[in-house]
Design an enzyme around this catalytic site. Structure first.
Site, short mmCIF file in Angstrom:
data_model
loop_
_atom_site.label_atom_id
_atom_site.label_comp_id
_atom_site.label_asym_id
_atom_site.label_seq_id
_atom_site.Cartn_x
_atom_site.Cartn_y
_atom_site.Cartn_z
NE ARG A 245 -0.70 1.94 3.56
CZ ARG A 245 0.41 2.68 3.70
NH1 ARG A 245 1.60 2.11 3.93
NH2 ARG A 245 0.36 3.99 3.60
CB ALA B 104 0.33 6.75 -4.04
NE ARG C 38 -6.22 0.82 -2.20
CZ ARG C 38 -5.63 1.41 -1.17
NH1 ARG C 38 -4.33 1.26 -0.96
NH2 ARG C 38 -6.32 2.16 -0.33
CD GLN D 293 -3.87 3.03 6.57
OE1 GLN D 293 -4.54 3.43 7.52
NE2 GLN D 293 -4.42 2.70 5.42
CG ASP E 277 -3.33 8.02 -1.99
OD1 ASP E 277 -3.35 8.56 -0.87
OD2 ASP E 277 -2.91 6.86 -2.18
CG ASN F 86 -2.96 11.59 2.00
OD1 ASN F 86 -2.32 10.72 1.40
ND2 ASN F 86 -2.74 11.86 3.27
CE LYS F 87 -5.74 5.65 3.93
NZ LYS F 87 -6.67 4.74 3.20
O1 MRU Z 1 -4.91 3.25 1.75
P1 MRU Z 1 -3.43 3.50 1.79
O2 MRU Z 1 -2.81 3.05 3.06
O3 MRU Z 1 -2.74 2.99 0.56
O4 MRU Z 1 -3.33 5.09 1.74
C1 MRU Z 1 -2.06 5.67 1.66
C2 MRU Z 1 -2.05 7.14 1.75
O5 MRU Z 1 -3.07 7.80 1.81
C3 MRU Z 1 -0.69 7.78 1.66
O6 MRU Z 1 -0.65 8.97 2.39
C4 MRU Z 1 -0.35 8.07 0.19
O7 MRU Z 1 -0.52 6.95 -0.60
C5 MRU Z 1 1.04 8.58 0.03
S1 MRU Z 1 2.27 7.36 0.35
C6 MRU Z 1 3.75 8.13 0.04
#
Ligand code: MRU
Length: 354
Positions: free
Chosen positions: A54, A56, A97, A204, A245, A255-256
């Site tokens: 996981r 991006a 995804r 996370q 993302d 983003n998350k």
């Molecule tokens: O669902 P996830 O854990 O893949 O979400 C990840 C995020 O939102 C990160 O902040 C994003 O991918 C950047 S990672 C450098």
């Protein structure tokens, strides 16, 4: 520069034999360090969908290696059949995804290699695909390093930095984006006080960010998501660093889930708010945040996951978007590998690609 050692130390790499991907299963962290081998399209799809791999950039790297590994399994005699199989594999991986653009970006870059080399035979194309996947990985290592350098220039030793989700080495190749400056700072003897949001519902921040920072010797304090406001009010946060993302052409970014709330709080308390991401996360074909597709996930991630007993009735309705979009008006700057981009984002993001 040769990054072969860095590549092998990351959360995703090609196996030594070169016919499969090795990933560190992020679902089991921080309690168990388990590496898994992915070989089939279904295994790669599943690892991305269930967040074994996981973040991006890491998803993009995994998809690039995936396309190479799958090319070894596709018809080697008939070029048309090979191309068709690879296009199908690519679409399948992209469908795992929807929000992080790095996934489709990496797959399309790999398919572009096939498209541009129609005169070559399949073994030659496989070799080019291998080189392209390694280049995608190496470029991410270099981009993360540059982002970390730029990010470091925005804060002072001793500053409090709040981060949300995980944008560290696990989510990328090395250093990470949002927590790269903290790790690079540590290497250079510069200390920060980091607040890591736990990041409901998949934790996370708790499972991955506090694990990575603690292991690196960075001063990290884990907080529940709903504590960010108080920590800011107390004057403990001088900057917010988050990953992304997908960054739209006007600077809105996904983003998350929970990131936009942090941005709104930061604005209220007058704290600079930065999103850090590689140029591979900028989608100039996406005009605004309203055009970003947001992934919806299994309600059981809210109802039962991580708990000894369910924390909600099985029939209770849940809303579980994996990401939200932060409006560009809340952003102080976007930190990329090509420099720090300030408003107006629609004008200045374009300049990065000129
Ligand atoms: O669902 P996830 O854990 O893949 O979400 C990840 C995020 O939102 C990160 O902040 C994003 O991918 C950047 S990672 C450098």
């Amino acid at each position: 520069m040769d990054h072969s050692k860095d590549r092998m130390e990351g959360s995703v790499h090609l196996s030594e034999k070169g016919d499969s991907i090795v990933i560190l299963d992020q679902r089991l962290l921080p309690n168990r360090l388990v590496y898994r081998e992915l070989k089939t399209a279904e295994e790669i799809y599943d690892a991305i969908k269930t967040l074994a791999v996981r973040g991006a950039p890491a998803i993009g790297i995994c998809a690039a290696y995936g396309m190479y590994v799958l090319s070894l399994q596709a018809d080697g005699e008939d070029m048309d059949a090979f191309r068709a199989a690879m296009e199908q594999n690519g679409e399948y991986l992209i469908s795992s995804r929807p929000t992080a653009v790095n996934l489709s970006w990496a797959v399309r870059r790999m398919l572009g290699v096939i498209g541009k080399n129609g005169e070559k035979n399949v073994p030659e194309i496989r070799e080019l695909l291998l080189q392209e996947s390694l280049a995608i990985h190496d470029e991410d290592i270099e981009m993360c390093f540059r982002i970390s350098e730029y990010g470091l220039s925005l804060v002072k030793p001793g500053d409090g930095i709040l981060t949300h989700c995980n944008a560290g080495p696990l989510a990328t190749s090395k250093y990470g984006t949002a927590i790269g400056p903290m790790l690079l700072g540590k290497e250079r003897g510069i200390d920060f006080k980091v607040f890591s949001d736990e990041t409901r519902p998949l934790l996370q921040g708790a499972r991955l960010t506090s694990f990575e920072l603690q292991r690196a010797g960075v001063d990290v304090t884990l907080i529940c998501d709903n504590m960010a406001s108080l920590v800011m009010k107390n004057g403990w946060v001088q900057a917010c660093f988050v990953g992304c993302d997908r960054i739209a052409a006007n600077g809105d970014f996904a983003n998350k889930i929970g990131t936009s709330g942090v941005a709104i709080l930061a604005k209220h308390y007058g704290i600079p708010f930065y999103s850090l991401g590689p140029t591979s996360t900028i989608d100039m074909n996406c005009p605004t945040g309203a055009d970003i597709r947001i992934e919806q996930r299994d309600p059981d991630e809210i109802r039962t996951m991580w708990y000894k007993e369910p924390m909600a009735l099985p029939e209770v309705k849940c809303y579980n978007p994996a990401f939200d979009v932060t409006d560009h008006s809340l952003l102080t700057a976007i930190v990329t590998d090509r420099g720090i981009v300030y408003p107006p984002f629609d004008v200045n993001l374009k300049k990065l690609f000129e």
